[in-house]
Scaffold this active site. Structure first.
Site, PDB file in Angstrom:
ATOM      1  N   ASN A 117       0.868  -1.173   0.000  1.00 54.37           N
ATOM      2  CA  ASN A 117       0.000   0.000   0.000  1.00 54.37           C
ATOM      3  C   ASN A 117       0.907   1.226   0.000  1.00 54.37           C
ATOM      4  O   ASN A 117       1.512   1.543   1.016  1.00 54.37           O
ATOM      5  CB  ASN A 117      -0.895  -0.027   1.252  1.00 54.37           C
ATOM      6  CG  ASN A 117      -1.732   1.234   1.396  1.00 54.37           C
ATOM      7  OD1 ASN A 117      -1.783   2.057   0.484  1.00 54.37           O
ATOM      8  ND2 ASN A 117      -2.388   1.378   2.542  1.00 54.37           N
ATOM      9  N   TRP A 118       0.990   1.864  -1.135  1.00 54.73           N
ATOM     10  CA  TRP A 118       1.921   3.003  -1.263  1.00 54.73           C
ATOM     11  C   TRP A 118       1.368   4.257  -0.595  1.00 54.73           C
ATOM     12  O   TRP A 118       2.065   5.266  -0.510  1.00 54.73           O
ATOM     13  CB  TRP A 118       2.233   3.263  -2.739  1.00 54.73           C
ATOM     14  CG  TRP A 118       2.995   2.142  -3.417  1.00 54.73           C
ATOM     15  CD1 TRP A 118       3.452   0.984  -2.823  1.00 54.73           C
ATOM     16  CD2 TRP A 118       3.408   2.078  -4.788  1.00 54.73           C
ATOM     17  NE1 TRP A 118       4.112   0.204  -3.748  1.00 54.73           N
ATOM     18  CE2 TRP A 118       4.104   0.857  -4.968  1.00 54.73           C
ATOM     19  CE3 TRP A 118       3.263   2.928  -5.887  1.00 54.73           C
ATOM     20  CZ2 TRP A 118       4.639   0.463  -6.190  1.00 54.73           C
ATOM     21  CZ3 TRP A 118       3.800   2.539  -7.113  1.00 54.73           C
ATOM     22  CH2 TRP A 118       4.483   1.324  -7.260  1.00 54.73           C
ATOM     23  N   LYS A 119       0.103   4.217  -0.191  1.00 49.47           N
ATOM     24  CA  LYS A 119      -0.547   5.381   0.426  1.00 49.47           C
ATOM     25  C   LYS A 119      -0.337   6.627  -0.463  1.00 49.47           C
ATOM     26  O   LYS A 119      -0.220   6.484  -1.677  1.00 49.47           O
ATOM     27  CB  LYS A 119      -0.047   5.578   1.855  1.00 49.47           C
ATOM     28  CG  LYS A 119      -0.244   4.292   2.696  1.00 49.47           C
ATOM     29  CD  LYS A 119      -0.065   4.482   4.167  1.00 49.47           C
ATOM     30  CE  LYS A 119      -0.247   3.144   4.883  1.00 49.47           C
ATOM     31  NZ  LYS A 119      -0.139   3.262   6.337  1.00 49.47           N
TER      32      LYS A 119
ATOM     33  N   HIS B 298      -9.599   0.933   5.216  1.00 53.00           N
ATOM     34  CA  HIS B 298      -8.317   1.154   5.892  1.00 53.00           C
ATOM     35  C   HIS B 298      -8.557   2.082   7.088  1.00 53.00           C
ATOM     36  O   HIS B 298      -9.365   3.004   7.007  1.00 53.00           O
ATOM     37  CB  HIS B 298      -7.309   1.771   4.915  1.00 53.00           C
ATOM     38  CG  HIS B 298      -5.914   1.749   5.442  1.00 53.00           C
ATOM     39  ND1 HIS B 298      -5.482   2.631   6.404  1.00 53.00           N
ATOM     40  CD2 HIS B 298      -4.870   0.928   5.187  1.00 53.00           C
ATOM     41  CE1 HIS B 298      -4.220   2.360   6.705  1.00 53.00           C
ATOM     42  NE2 HIS B 298      -3.822   1.328   5.976  1.00 53.00           N
TER      43      HIS B 298
ATOM     44  N   GLU C   8      -6.962   4.500   8.182  1.00 50.54           N
ATOM     45  CA  GLU C   8      -6.769   5.925   7.881  1.00 50.54           C
ATOM     46  C   GLU C   8      -8.023   6.511   7.245  1.00 50.54           C
ATOM     47  O   GLU C   8      -8.372   7.664   7.470  1.00 50.54           O
ATOM     48  CB  GLU C   8      -5.532   6.095   6.968  1.00 50.54           C
ATOM     49  CG  GLU C   8      -4.246   5.857   7.755  1.00 50.54           C
ATOM     50  CD  GLU C   8      -3.083   5.326   6.931  1.00 50.54           C
ATOM     51  OE1 GLU C   8      -3.133   5.379   5.691  1.00 50.54           O
ATOM     52  OE2 GLU C   8      -2.108   4.851   7.552  1.00 50.54           O
TER      53      GLU C   8
ATOM     54  N   GLU D  69      -5.065  -5.027  10.625  1.00 50.53           N
ATOM     55  CA  GLU D  69      -4.060  -3.992  10.850  1.00 50.53           C
ATOM     56  C   GLU D  69      -4.360  -3.276  12.167  1.00 50.53           C
ATOM     57  O   GLU D  69      -5.182  -2.351  12.201  1.00 50.53           O
ATOM     58  CB  GLU D  69      -4.096  -2.966   9.713  1.00 50.53           C
ATOM     59  CG  GLU D  69      -3.737  -3.531   8.360  1.00 50.53           C
ATOM     60  CD  GLU D  69      -3.237  -2.439   7.411  1.00 50.53           C
ATOM     61  OE1 GLU D  69      -2.149  -2.624   6.869  1.00 50.53           O
ATOM     62  OE2 GLU D  69      -3.920  -1.421   7.249  1.00 50.53           O
TER      63      GLU D  69
ATOM     64  N   GLY E 298       2.676   2.289  10.903  1.00 47.78           N
ATOM     65  CA  GLY E 298       3.626   3.398  10.767  1.00 47.78           C
ATOM     66  C   GLY E 298       4.331   3.764  12.056  1.00 47.78           C
ATOM     67  O   GLY E 298       4.951   4.816  12.161  1.00 47.78           O
TER      68      GLY E 298
ATOM     69  N   SER F  34       3.698  -2.159  10.290  1.00 53.58           N
ATOM     70  CA  SER F  34       5.161  -2.194  10.454  1.00 53.58           C
ATOM     71  C   SER F  34       5.784  -3.526  10.030  1.00 53.58           C
ATOM     72  O   SER F  34       6.757  -3.983  10.637  1.00 53.58           O
ATOM     73  CB  SER F  34       5.545  -1.849  11.897  1.00 53.58           C
ATOM     74  OG  SER F  34       5.112  -0.535  12.227  1.00 53.58           O
TER      75      SER F  34
ATOM     76  N   GLY G 114       2.980  -1.155   4.313  1.00 51.18           N
ATOM     77  CA  GLY G 114       2.972   0.279   4.024  1.00 51.18           C
ATOM     78  C   GLY G 114       4.368   0.762   3.694  1.00 51.18           C
ATOM     79  O   GLY G 114       4.869   0.572   2.581  1.00 51.18           O
ATOM     80  N   GLY G 115       5.025   1.364   4.668  1.00 52.84           N
ATOM     81  CA  GLY G 115       6.340   1.996   4.463  1.00 52.84           C
ATOM     82  C   GLY G 115       7.345   1.126   3.725  1.00 52.84           C
ATOM     83  O   GLY G 115       8.012   1.594   2.795  1.00 52.84           O
TER      84      GLY G 115
END
Ligand code: 13P
Length: 254
Positions: A9-11, A99, A101, A171, A177, A216, A237-238
């Protein structure tokens, strides 16, 4: 035996240049891995979806959406939105829904998440239903109830037959993150509870469905997570913004 699924997920990250470089690095990196029992997917920001589909054409990496319009399935006067049909026409095979977010910053309710799931399914896109508890909910001992409730809320709307085509991503909000990963045991406990919740509707669906862990995940902790019985992959993610790291995660799932 369930296949493993790794989704990046590149967000809201990337420029035309960096997205091109990342897709090119992923294309050669994942190709070299010759994955057999693992599927890899990336979800770029929608403004880059078409470019990434083109860059990854001919590779085994599939492309997904990060979000989809709830108000209409195909088209209409919904400024700023992207429909499930539009993603399908570009060749997207997966779409994230719910998600944390989006639930937090855009107030997405279970009802909205269920509608988005239904739209994706109608376009033959696999919804990746994200669920997870906050730190306060975990500290209160409510994690399993919260997560099972989020899953059940969607099944109640779309029906268990349709849910067979849904992937769930657990998640925990406190692990996203933050560098703080759920331990493999903590994740396994929740994944087992999700499967048990689904088994209450249909045991075959529960056994077949893929449940991913997110929060993470990186090359260094992926293998121990994937060793757990009910963890069928990861939503990253990251670490998904680094092609080498993403490839290590994919390799760990083999
Ligand atoms: P991080 O891997 O950066 O913690 O993000 C997880 C996530 O939210 C993926 O959807």
């Amino acid at each position: 035996m369930r296949r493993k699924l790794i989704i990046g997920n590149w967000k809201m990250n990337g420029s035309p240049q960096s997205v091109t470089a990342l897709a090119e690095d992923l294309s050669s990196g994942v190709n070299n891995l010759m994955l057999g029992s693992v599927d890899a997917v990336v979800c770029p920001p929608s403004v880059y979806t078409a470019a990434v589909v083109e860059l990854l054409a001919g590779t085994s990496i599939q492309v997904g959406a990060q979000n989809v319009c709830a108000e209409a399935l195909e088209s209409g006067a919904f400024t700023g939105e992207v429909s499930a049909q539009m993603f399908a026409q570009l060749g997207c095979k997966f779409g994230l829904v719910g998600h944390s977010e989006r639930r937090e910053y855009y107030g997405e309710s279970d009802a909205v998440v269920a509608t988005k799931c239904a739209h994706l399914l109608a376009q033959n896109i696999t919804p990746v239903l994200c669920v997870g508890e906050s730190l306060a909910q975990r500290d209160a001992g409510d994690a399993l109830d919260v997560v099972s409730g989020q899953v059940a809320a969607i099944i109640e709307v779309i029906g268990i037959a349709q849910f067979l085509s849904v992937v769930v991503a657990y998640e925990p909000v406190w692990a996203i993150g933050t560098g703080r990963t759920a331990s493999p045991q903590q994740a396994q406990e929740v994944h087992a509870a999700i499967r048990q919740c689904v088994a209450g509707y249909d045991s075959v669906t529960a056994e077949r469905m893929q449940i991913l862990y997110g929060g993470s995940v990186k090359g260094a902790n992926a293998a121990e997570l994937f060793a757990m019985e009910d963890i069928d992959g990861a939503l990253v993610g990251g670490a998904a913004l680094d092609a080498e790291e993403f490839c290590v995660i994919c390799k760990s799932a083999e």
